[in-house]
Write a protein that holds these residues in place. Structure first.
Motif, PDB file in Angstrom:
ATOM      1  N   UNK A   1      15.835 -28.019  -9.499  1.00 53.41           N
ATOM      2  CA  UNK A   1      15.511 -27.772  -8.090  1.00 53.41           C
ATOM      3  C   UNK A   1      14.722 -26.464  -8.010  1.00 53.41           C
ATOM      4  N   UNK A   2      13.582 -26.541  -7.313  1.00 51.83           N
ATOM      5  CA  UNK A   2      12.736 -25.378  -7.101  1.00 51.83           C
ATOM      6  C   UNK A   2      12.562 -25.126  -5.598  1.00 51.83           C
ATOM      7  N   UNK A   3      12.277 -23.886  -5.281  1.00 51.26           N
ATOM      8  CA  UNK A   3      11.854 -23.519  -3.926  1.00 51.26           C
ATOM      9  C   UNK A   3      10.430 -22.991  -4.012  1.00 51.26           C
ATOM     10  N   UNK A   4       9.593 -23.478  -3.107  1.00 45.91           N
ATOM     11  CA  UNK A   4       8.199 -23.030  -3.094  1.00 45.91           C
ATOM     12  C   UNK A   4       7.857 -22.518  -1.705  1.00 45.91           C
ATOM     13  N   UNK A   5       7.635 -21.232  -1.628  1.00 42.46           N
ATOM     14  CA  UNK A   5       7.185 -20.621  -0.379  1.00 42.46           C
ATOM     15  C   UNK A   5       5.687 -20.834  -0.269  1.00 42.46           C
ATOM     16  N   UNK A   6       5.209 -21.044   0.923  1.00 42.45           N
ATOM     17  CA  UNK A   6       3.797 -21.334   1.161  1.00 42.45           C
ATOM     18  C   UNK A   6       2.903 -20.286   0.508  1.00 42.45           C
ATOM     19  N   UNK A   7       1.962 -20.772  -0.299  1.00 41.60           N
ATOM     20  CA  UNK A   7       1.016 -19.875  -0.947  1.00 41.60           C
ATOM     21  C   UNK A   7       1.486 -19.317  -2.280  1.00 41.60           C
TER      22      UNK A   7
END
Lengths: 113, 116
Positions: free
Chosen positions: B34-40
């Motif tokens: 599981x990953x989290x990707x913040x915009x940009x």
């Protein structure tokens, strides 16, 4: 610590030109590198990978170059097409640690028709 | 072509509410991420499973986040309570047994979370 970054946040090219996307990494213990393409609203898609015992690897229209001396990775896309427009991420894995990939911030490639 | 399935694609919630995301990896893939990707920005690992066991959750905010993969197949990531700063894309990825030579991770389309 581990750090993967990109020289240019954006790159704009003309259709048919070759594109070069760069990536700098700081951990000399990294043994494996991978490039992903992410289109808007989608998850990252695998493009090509390379192990640290290699300098170059070619795929279909793509080539990855690894320069361990200056800790630099590049992705070359030949005859760039509008469908190549996306954000490109490089990621590294550090030898001896977990199988965790550390991603850079990404370069947005725009291909102009 | 086999894909990593994620649902929902979009989730809007109010802060302090609970949210849950589901992931079904590619059949036969023992490793799930599981990953989290913040915009940009690039994806950041939250948790890694090998079969049903957690092998890395060092970046998981355990006071509010939890993840499970009870039968070693599909997985759920939960946030309770959600905070405004949790707004991001949550990506699931899977791979066959990582080796010293390769670790190609295949990603799902993600769940876009907006916390209001």
């Amino acid at each position: 610590g581990e750090s993967v970054g990109l020289h240019l946040p954006t790159l704009s090219v003309q259709e048919g030109d070759n594109s070069i996307i760069n990536c700098a990494y700081s951990n000399s213990a990294s043994d494996y590198f991978i490039w992903y393409k992410q289109e808007s609203g989608k998850g990252p898609q695998f493009i090509i990978d390379i192990r640290s015992n290699m300098d170059k690897r070619q795929g279909q229209r793509v080539t990855v170059l690894l320069n361990k001396t200056v800790k630099h990775l590049s992705l070359q896309i030949a005859a760039t097409q509008p469908g190549d427009s996306a954000v490109y991420f490089c990621a590294e894995r550090t030898q001896g640690g977990s199988e965790k990939l550390v991603f850079g911030k990404g370069t947005k490639l725009t291909v102009n028709p | 072509e086999a894909e990593v399935a994620q649902s929902p694609r979009y989730k809007i919630t109010e802060k302090s509410q609970a949210v849950a995301f589901w992931c079904d990896p590619i059949s036969g893939h023992a490793t799930l991420y599981w990953y989290r990707q913040i915009l940009g920005q690039g994806p950041e690992l939250l948790v890694q499973f090998q079969d049903e066991s957690v092998v890395d959750d060092s970046q998981l905010p355990k006071d509010r986040f939890s993840a499970e993969r009870l039968k070693g197949v599909d997985s759920t990531l939960k946030i309770q309570p959600a905070e405004l700063g949790d707004s991001a894309m949550y990506l699931c990825a899977s791979s066959s047994e990582p080796t010293t030579l390769k670790n190609i991770q295949y990603f799902g389309a993600g769940t876009r979370l907006s916390v209001l």
